[in-house]
Design a protein around this motif. Structure first.
Motif, PDB file in Angstrom:
ATOM      1  N   GLY A  91       0.736  -1.285  -0.081  1.00 13.62           N
ATOM      2  CA  GLY A  91       0.011   0.132  -0.001  1.00 13.62           C
ATOM      3  C   GLY A  91       0.940   1.274  -0.069  1.00 13.62           C
ATOM      4  O   GLY A  91       2.094   1.262   0.331  1.00 13.62           O
ATOM      5  N   ARG A  92      -0.036   2.324  -0.594  1.00 17.34           N
ATOM      6  CA  ARG A  92       0.959   3.664  -0.455  1.00 17.34           C
ATOM      7  C   ARG A  92      -0.222   4.653   0.423  1.00 17.34           C
ATOM      8  O   ARG A  92      -1.306   4.656   0.293  1.00 17.34           O
ATOM      9  N   ILE A  93       0.591   5.476   1.080  1.00 18.71           N
ATOM     10  CA  ILE A  93      -0.136   6.694   1.645  1.00 18.71           C
ATOM     11  C   ILE A  93       0.281   7.943   1.167  1.00 18.71           C
ATOM     12  O   ILE A  93       1.499   8.222   1.184  1.00 18.71           O
ATOM     13  N   VAL A 111       2.610  20.045   4.470  1.00 19.45           N
ATOM     14  CA  VAL A 111       3.566  19.180   4.649  1.00 19.45           C
ATOM     15  C   VAL A 111       2.973  18.081   3.788  1.00 19.45           C
ATOM     16  O   VAL A 111       1.895  17.435   3.970  1.00 19.45           O
ATOM     17  N   ASP A 112       3.674  17.720   2.560  1.00 18.86           N
ATOM     18  CA  ASP A 112       3.364  16.749   1.721  1.00 18.86           C
ATOM     19  C   ASP A 112       3.985  15.399   1.902  1.00 18.86           C
ATOM     20  O   ASP A 112       5.152  15.386   2.061  1.00 18.86           O
ATOM     21  N   VAL A 113       3.226  14.050   2.034  1.00 18.14           N
ATOM     22  CA  VAL A 113       3.588  12.996   2.539  1.00 18.14           C
ATOM     23  C   VAL A 113       3.502  11.819   1.296  1.00 18.14           C
ATOM     24  O   VAL A 113       2.389  11.800   0.986  1.00 18.14           O
ATOM     25  N   ASP A 114       4.315  11.059   1.108  1.00 14.60           N
ATOM     26  CA  ASP A 114       4.322  10.134  -0.063  1.00 14.60           C
ATOM     27  C   ASP A 114       4.882   8.910   0.585  1.00 14.60           C
ATOM     28  O   ASP A 114       6.015   8.898   0.651  1.00 14.60           O
ATOM     29  N   LEU A 115       4.228   7.735   1.411  1.00 15.34           N
ATOM     30  CA  LEU A 115       4.910   6.692   1.670  1.00 15.34           C
ATOM     31  C   LEU A 115       4.619   5.286   1.302  1.00 15.34           C
ATOM     32  O   LEU A 115       3.413   5.240   1.167  1.00 15.34           O
ATOM     33  N   VAL A 116       5.206   4.443   1.086  1.00 16.58           N
ATOM     34  CA  VAL A 116       5.006   3.275   0.390  1.00 16.58           C
ATOM     35  C   VAL A 116       5.202   2.259   1.720  1.00 16.58           C
ATOM     36  O   VAL A 116       6.508   2.179   2.157  1.00 16.58           O
ATOM     37  N   PHE A 117       4.470   1.039   1.621  1.00 14.20           N
ATOM     38  CA  PHE A 117       4.669   0.160   2.746  1.00 14.20           C
ATOM     39  C   PHE A 117       4.584  -1.319   1.957  1.00 14.20           C
ATOM     40  O   PHE A 117       4.143  -1.786   1.149  1.00 14.20           O
ATOM     41  N   ARG A 118       5.898  -1.904   2.470  1.00 12.27           N
ATOM     42  CA  ARG A 118       6.031  -3.353   1.725  1.00 12.27           C
ATOM     43  C   ARG A 118       6.538  -4.337   2.801  1.00 12.27           C
ATOM     44  O   ARG A 118       7.221  -3.967   3.790  1.00 12.27           O
ATOM     45  N   GLU A 119       6.396  -5.767   2.633  1.00 10.11           N
ATOM     46  CA  GLU A 119       6.935  -6.478   3.576  1.00 10.11           C
ATOM     47  C   GLU A 119       8.162  -7.390   2.749  1.00 10.11           C
ATOM     48  O   GLU A 119       7.892  -7.555   1.514  1.00 10.11           O
ATOM     49  N   ASP A 120       8.951  -7.475   3.764  1.00  7.57           N
ATOM     50  CA  ASP A 120      10.236  -8.335   3.077  1.00  7.57           C
ATOM     51  C   ASP A 120       9.959  -9.721   3.256  1.00  7.57           C
ATOM     52  O   ASP A 120       9.021 -10.451   4.185  1.00  7.57           O
ATOM     53  N   ALA A 121      11.073 -10.624   3.061  1.00  8.99           N
ATOM     54  CA  ALA A 121      11.108 -11.988   3.220  1.00  8.99           C
ATOM     55  C   ALA A 121      11.127 -12.250   4.765  1.00  8.99           C
ATOM     56  O   ALA A 121      10.657 -13.639   4.965  1.00  8.99           O
ATOM     57  N   GLN A 122      11.534 -11.579   5.518  1.00  7.63           N
ATOM     58  CA  GLN A 122      11.404 -12.115   6.962  1.00  7.63           C
ATOM     59  C   GLN A 122      10.086 -11.347   7.583  1.00  7.63           C
ATOM     60  O   GLN A 122       9.930 -11.557   9.069  1.00  7.63           O
ATOM     61  N   ARG A 123       9.238 -11.194   6.870  1.00  7.84           N
ATOM     62  CA  ARG A 123       8.050 -10.478   7.372  1.00  7.84           C
ATOM     63  C   ARG A 123       8.021  -8.959   8.082  1.00  7.84           C
ATOM     64  O   ARG A 123       7.348  -8.697   8.917  1.00  7.84           O
ATOM     65  N   ARG A 124       9.289  -8.442   7.845  1.00  8.47           N
ATOM     66  CA  ARG A 124       9.310  -6.982   8.526  1.00  8.47           C
ATOM     67  C   ARG A 124       8.602  -5.981   7.438  1.00  8.47           C
ATOM     68  O   ARG A 124       8.666  -6.382   6.106  1.00  8.47           O
ATOM     69  N   VAL A 125       8.079  -5.365   7.998  1.00  9.85           N
ATOM     70  CA  VAL A 125       7.379  -4.018   7.315  1.00  9.85           C
ATOM     71  C   VAL A 125       8.253  -2.798   7.083  1.00  9.85           C
ATOM     72  O   VAL A 125       8.936  -2.370   7.995  1.00  9.85           O
ATOM     73  N   HIS A 126       8.518  -2.555   5.923  1.00  8.12           N
ATOM     74  CA  HIS A 126       9.357  -1.484   5.622  1.00  8.12           C
ATOM     75  C   HIS A 126       8.264  -0.206   5.208  1.00  8.12           C
ATOM     76  O   HIS A 126       7.456  -0.556   4.430  1.00  8.12           O
ATOM     77  N   VAL A 127       8.670   0.891   5.479  1.00  6.16           N
ATOM     78  CA  VAL A 127       8.216   1.988   5.098  1.00  6.16           C
ATOM     79  C   VAL A 127       9.232   3.054   4.287  1.00  6.16           C
ATOM     80  O   VAL A 127      10.526   3.243   4.716  1.00  6.16           O
ATOM     81  N   GLU A 128       8.944   3.198   3.065  1.00  2.00           N
ATOM     82  CA  GLU A 128       9.793   4.273   2.424  1.00  2.00           C
ATOM     83  C   GLU A 128       8.909   5.237   1.678  1.00  2.00           C
ATOM     84  O   GLU A 128       7.849   5.057   1.307  1.00  2.00           O
ATOM     85  N   GLY A 129       9.753   6.255   1.586  1.00  4.28           N
ATOM     86  CA  GLY A 129       8.984   7.469   0.781  1.00  4.28           C
ATOM     87  C   GLY A 129       9.781   8.694   0.959  1.00  4.28           C
ATOM     88  O   GLY A 129      10.815   9.102   1.397  1.00  4.28           O
ATOM     89  N   VAL A 140      12.668  15.239   2.814  1.00  2.00           N
ATOM     90  CA  VAL A 140      13.181  14.282   3.812  1.00  2.00           C
ATOM     91  C   VAL A 140      12.840  12.875   3.167  1.00  2.00           C
ATOM     92  O   VAL A 140      11.788  12.470   2.787  1.00  2.00           O
ATOM     93  N   ASP A 141      13.927  12.016   2.999  1.00  2.00           N
ATOM     94  CA  ASP A 141      13.711  10.401   2.373  1.00  2.00           C
ATOM     95  C   ASP A 141      13.380   9.710   3.663  1.00  2.00           C
ATOM     96  O   ASP A 141      14.209  10.019   4.598  1.00  2.00           O
ATOM     97  N   VAL A 142      12.631   8.928   3.664  1.00  2.00           N
ATOM     98  CA  VAL A 142      12.042   8.032   4.844  1.00  2.00           C
ATOM     99  C   VAL A 142      12.612   6.606   4.358  1.00  2.00           C
ATOM    100  O   VAL A 142      12.353   6.130   3.161  1.00  2.00           O
ATOM    101  N   ALA A 143      13.264   5.766   5.219  1.00  2.00           N
ATOM    102  CA  ALA A 143      13.507   4.523   4.922  1.00  2.00           C
ATOM    103  C   ALA A 143      13.598   3.804   6.359  1.00  2.00           C
ATOM    104  O   ALA A 143      14.600   3.869   7.002  1.00  2.00           O
ATOM    105  N   GLY A 144      12.482   3.126   6.685  1.00  3.89           N
ATOM    106  CA  GLY A 144      12.456   2.432   7.945  1.00  3.89           C
ATOM    107  C   GLY A 144      11.815   1.195   8.035  1.00  3.89           C
ATOM    108  O   GLY A 144      11.289   0.769   6.910  1.00  3.89           O
ATOM    109  N   VAL A 145      12.105   0.405   9.009  1.00  4.36           N
ATOM    110  CA  VAL A 145      11.269  -0.786   9.178  1.00  4.36           C
ATOM    111  C   VAL A 145      10.427  -0.569  10.411  1.00  4.36           C
ATOM    112  O   VAL A 145      11.038  -0.105  11.746  1.00  4.36           O
TER     113      VAL A 145
END
Length: 179
Positions: free
Chosen positions: A21-23, A49-67, A90-95
């Protein structure tokens, strides 16, 4: 051009990640109390404040948020004390994690993003990222301001006048003339 949607406050991050999903949205700076407190903008409510975030799941089932997060903050220059606009992208790259123990296991290339149970406070995430990206010392880029300082910190001064005023041996030269 369409008007940006309001940014949701809380999301089920796991559900978003399973559907990749994307927010996207916009919120007013006044809704981010901690960030608004760092600015000198009296009309913080008018600052988008404009925000664009993408959520995805990796092979270890961790949820990554990037945007990314984009805004322009009104700050006070620490050299000349004048207000200036500071654009932020600001670049966002988190778990997303649920506790401090899980945060310790986050890969180094990502930052841990603390969630409350299965819900993630998106506004708190945006505020945290903006606060971390603020300059430690706000400085404007006006030529007049920069021309007054050496190495961004030390004020320029008239060396000849300073030596005449602050010469510790001036008293000795006066005594020598009196002899």
């Amino acid at each position: 051009m369409s008007t940006p949607r309001a940014l949701v406050h809380r999301v089920d991050f796991r559900r978003l990640a399973t559907h990749q999903g994307r927010i996207e949205g916009r919120l007013d700076l006044v809704r981010l109390d901690r960030v608004a407190a760092e600015t000198i903008n009296a009309q913080a409510g008018d600052t988008p404040v404009d925000v664009d975030l993408v959520f995805r799941e990796d092979a270890q089932r961790r949820v990554h948020v990037e945007g990314d997060i984009r805004t322009t903050l009104r700050l006070e220059c620490q050299r000349c004390l004048n207000a200036f606009d500071h654009p932020m992208n600001v670049d966002v790259a988190g778990v997303v994690v649920g506790d401090d123990e899980a945060a310790a296991n986050v890969p180094r290339e990502h930052e841990p993003v603390l969630a409350d149970g299965e819900m993630l406070d998106v506004h708190a995430l945006v505020a945290d990222e903006l606060l971390l990206a603020l300059p430690s010392v706000a400085r404007c880029s006006r030529a007049e301001c920069a021309a007054q300082y050496v190495n961004d910190d030390m004020p320029r001064r008239d060396v000849k006048n300073d030596e005449e005023r602050n010469n510790p041996f001036a008293v000795l030269s006066q005594l020598k003339r009196d002899d």
